[in-house]
Design a protein around this motif. Structure first.
Motif, PDB file in Angstrom:
ATOM      1  N   ARG A 194      77.202 -75.571  -2.644  1.00  0.00           N
ATOM      2  CA  ARG A 194      78.502 -76.174  -2.926  1.00  0.00           C
ATOM      3  C   ARG A 194      79.526 -75.704  -1.910  1.00  0.00           C
ATOM      4  NH1 ARG A 194      81.119 -74.417  -7.113  1.00  0.00           N
ATOM      5  NH2 ARG A 194      80.013 -72.449  -7.258  1.00  0.00           N
ATOM      6  N   ILE A 195      80.547 -76.545  -1.694  1.00  0.00           N
ATOM      7  CA  ILE A 195      81.729 -76.127  -0.964  1.00  0.00           C
ATOM      8  C   ILE A 195      82.860 -76.185  -1.964  1.00  0.00           C
ATOM      9  CG2 ILE A 195      83.187 -76.555   1.039  1.00  0.00           C
ATOM     10  CD1 ILE A 195      80.949 -78.449   1.998  1.00  0.00           C
ATOM     11  N   THR A 196      83.603 -75.103  -2.108  1.00  0.00           N
ATOM     12  CA  THR A 196      84.665 -75.050  -3.094  1.00  0.00           C
ATOM     13  C   THR A 196      85.993 -74.854  -2.404  1.00  0.00           C
ATOM     14  OG1 THR A 196      83.126 -74.019  -4.616  1.00  0.00           O
ATOM     15  CG2 THR A 196      85.471 -73.905  -5.183  1.00  0.00           C
ATOM     16  N   ALA A 241      79.489 -61.607  -2.809  1.00  0.00           N
ATOM     17  CA  ALA A 241      79.140 -60.997  -1.528  1.00  0.00           C
ATOM     18  C   ALA A 241      78.732 -62.031  -0.496  1.00  0.00           C
ATOM     19  CB  ALA A 241      78.023 -59.984  -1.732  1.00  0.00           C
ATOM     20  N   ALA A 242      78.167 -63.151  -0.930  1.00  0.00           N
ATOM     21  CA  ALA A 242      77.690 -64.165   0.011  1.00  0.00           C
ATOM     22  C   ALA A 242      78.753 -65.208   0.326  1.00  0.00           C
ATOM     23  CB  ALA A 242      76.446 -64.846  -0.540  1.00  0.00           C
ATOM     24  N   ASP A 243      79.928 -65.097  -0.284  1.00  0.00           N
ATOM     25  CA  ASP A 243      80.994 -66.057  -0.025  1.00  0.00           C
ATOM     26  C   ASP A 243      81.650 -65.783   1.325  1.00  0.00           C
ATOM     27  OD1 ASP A 243      80.551 -67.177  -2.495  1.00  0.00           O
ATOM     28  OD2 ASP A 243      82.263 -66.200  -3.458  1.00  0.00           O
ATOM     29  N   ILE A 244      82.016 -66.872   2.007  1.00  0.00           N
ATOM     30  CA  ILE A 244      82.789 -66.792   3.252  1.00  0.00           C
ATOM     31  C   ILE A 244      84.053 -67.596   3.017  1.00  0.00           C
ATOM     32  CG2 ILE A 244      82.820 -67.222   5.730  1.00  0.00           C
ATOM     33  CD1 ILE A 244      79.683 -67.389   5.480  1.00  0.00           C
ATOM     34  N   THR A 245      85.180 -66.935   2.974  1.00  0.00           N
ATOM     35  CA  THR A 245      86.439 -67.593   2.665  1.00  0.00           C
ATOM     36  C   THR A 245      87.145 -67.974   3.959  1.00  0.00           C
ATOM     37  OG1 THR A 245      86.614 -66.296   0.644  1.00  0.00           O
ATOM     38  CG2 THR A 245      88.601 -67.413   1.399  1.00  0.00           C
ATOM     39  N   ALA A 272      77.105 -77.952   6.616  1.00  0.00           N
ATOM     40  CA  ALA A 272      76.042 -77.704   7.592  1.00  0.00           C
ATOM     41  C   ALA A 272      75.713 -76.222   7.668  1.00  0.00           C
ATOM     42  CB  ALA A 272      76.477 -78.229   8.964  1.00  0.00           C
ATOM     43  N   TYR A 273      76.733 -75.377   7.618  1.00  0.00           N
ATOM     44  CA  TYR A 273      76.500 -73.936   7.668  1.00  0.00           C
ATOM     45  C   TYR A 273      75.720 -73.472   6.435  1.00  0.00           C
ATOM     46  CZ  TYR A 273      77.275 -68.944   8.197  1.00  0.00           C
ATOM     47  OH  TYR A 273      77.073 -67.593   8.342  1.00  0.00           O
ATOM     48  N   GLU A 274      76.119 -73.949   5.269  1.00  0.00           N
ATOM     49  CA  GLU A 274      75.412 -73.574   4.041  1.00  0.00           C
ATOM     50  C   GLU A 274      73.948 -74.014   4.077  1.00  0.00           C
ATOM     51  OE1 GLU A 274      79.137 -73.593   0.860  1.00  0.00           O
ATOM     52  OE2 GLU A 274      77.625 -75.174   0.786  1.00  0.00           O
ATOM     53  N   ALA A 275      73.707 -75.212   4.621  1.00  0.00           N
ATOM     54  CA  ALA A 275      72.332 -75.705   4.697  1.00  0.00           C
ATOM     55  C   ALA A 275      71.469 -74.812   5.579  1.00  0.00           C
ATOM     56  CB  ALA A 275      72.326 -77.136   5.230  1.00  0.00           C
ATOM     57  N   ALA A 276      72.092 -74.244   6.616  1.00  0.00           N
ATOM     58  CA  ALA A 276      71.355 -73.378   7.529  1.00  0.00           C
ATOM     59  C   ALA A 276      71.289 -71.925   7.059  1.00  0.00           C
ATOM     60  CB  ALA A 276      72.000 -73.435   8.919  1.00  0.00           C
ATOM     61  N   HIS A 277      72.089 -71.588   6.045  1.00  0.00           N
ATOM     62  CA  HIS A 277      72.140 -70.208   5.542  1.00  0.00           C
ATOM     63  C   HIS A 277      72.045 -70.221   4.018  1.00  0.00           C
ATOM     64  CE1 HIS A 277      74.037 -70.051   9.521  1.00  0.00           C
ATOM     65  NE2 HIS A 277      73.581 -68.810   9.587  1.00  0.00           N
ATOM     66  N   ARG A 302      81.881 -63.691  10.940  1.00  0.00           N
ATOM     67  CA  ARG A 302      81.428 -63.840  12.321  1.00  0.00           C
ATOM     68  C   ARG A 302      80.403 -64.964  12.441  1.00  0.00           C
ATOM     69  NH1 ARG A 302      81.623 -58.170  11.882  1.00  0.00           N
ATOM     70  NH2 ARG A 302      79.374 -58.063  11.518  1.00  0.00           N
ATOM     71  N   GLY A 303      79.550 -65.080  11.421  1.00  0.00           N
ATOM     72  CA  GLY A 303      78.541 -66.137  11.447  1.00  0.00           C
ATOM     73  C   GLY A 303      79.158 -67.521  11.422  1.00  0.00           C
ATOM     74  N   PHE A 304      80.155 -67.724  10.555  1.00  0.00           N
ATOM     75  CA  PHE A 304      80.780 -69.040  10.476  1.00  0.00           C
ATOM     76  C   PHE A 304      81.584 -69.325  11.743  1.00  0.00           C
ATOM     77  CE2 PHE A 304      84.112 -72.049   9.279  1.00  0.00           C
ATOM     78  CZ  PHE A 304      83.342 -73.067   8.727  1.00  0.00           C
TER      79      PHE A 304
END
Length: 244
Positions: free
Chosen positions: A3-5, A18-22, A39-44, A221-223
């Motif tokens: 999901r994207i929130t 912990a896995a959230d990127i705000t 796309a980022y979520e699909a790859a991670h 950094r990943g995003f």
């Protein structure tokens, strides 16, 4: 299910895991960053990108008050400069460019070929972002000041709190024209069209950075790296953004 929130960060402290990127991003990035987040979520798998969109200066104010932000993406350098004390050293990078345009409702019959045409009596209401707090307003003010029209046209302006609000004013026909980004027009192409491209006194470049006290520095950094990657740049290009 990934999901994207979209969250209002000042009311969401403590909601992230912990896995959230705000990610706090300029309003004009709404469509592009939603696709990028997916796309980022699909790859991670397991990561979730929380998106917060507003005018860039408003986002800086949230960060300064301690909002739990990992990545900040601004629509101009001024806003990022204001955020500089809160940025992780060496993380600031330009990732996209844009163009300022005069936009009108799709059915408009106004003849607008030069900025001087904005003076015509038939054009009673203009819109752009508030120059005091919205990058598109700063670009607009600079462009009109350069040709000596800002003082004359300023009384016609209905200022938006962000560029998407100004776009909505144009799409609903509440103003005769407005100065917004080319990418915004593309997002409502059935309701709004470009009348002319406006030269700006400074290039419209979008910087992003990792926040120094990011709750999830590795994810941040990943995003940020993804946005700079070929895949991220392709998404931005699909939404009308240029290379930085």
């Amino acid at each position: 299910m990934k999901r994207i929130t979209a969250v209002l960060l000042l009311g969401a402290a403590g909601a992230a895991s912990a896995a959230d990127i705000t990610v706090s991003a300029a309003a004009s990035l709404n469509n592009a960053f939603r696709e990028a987040a997916a796309a980022y979520e699909a790859a991670h798998p397991g990561d979730k990108v929380l998106l917060n969109f507003a005018a860039s200066d408003a986002l800086v104010a949230q960060i300064a008050k301690g909002a739990p932000v990992d990545v900040f993406a601004s629509a101009d350098q001024d806003a990022m400069d204001k955020a500089q004390p809160h940025l992780a050293p060496g993380s600031r990078r330009n990732f996209a460019s844009n163009r300022l345009v005069v936009a009108v409702p799709f059915s408009s019959n106004l003849e607008l070929r030069t900025l001087a045409d904005l003076r015509q009596p038939a054009l009673q209401r203009l819109t752009t972002g508030n120059p005091a707090s919205v990058p598109v307003g700063r670009y607009t003010k600079g462009a009109l000041e350069k040709i000596g029209l800002w003082g004359e046209l300023e009384p016609k302006f209905v200022f938006g709190t962000n560029v998407r609000q100004s776009l909505d004013y144009i799409a609903r026909g509440e103003v005769e024209a407005g100065l917004v980004y080319q990418t915004d027009v593309a997002s409502q192409a059935e309701k709004v069209r470009t009348a002319m491209v406006v030269p700006t006194t400074t290039p419209i470049t979008y910087p992003l950075a990792v926040i120094k006290d990011a709750p999830n520095p590795a994810g941040a950094r990943g995003f940020a790296d993804f946005i700079m990657s070929a895949g991220g740049q392709a998404i931005l290009a699909r939404h009308g953004f240029g290379k930085p």
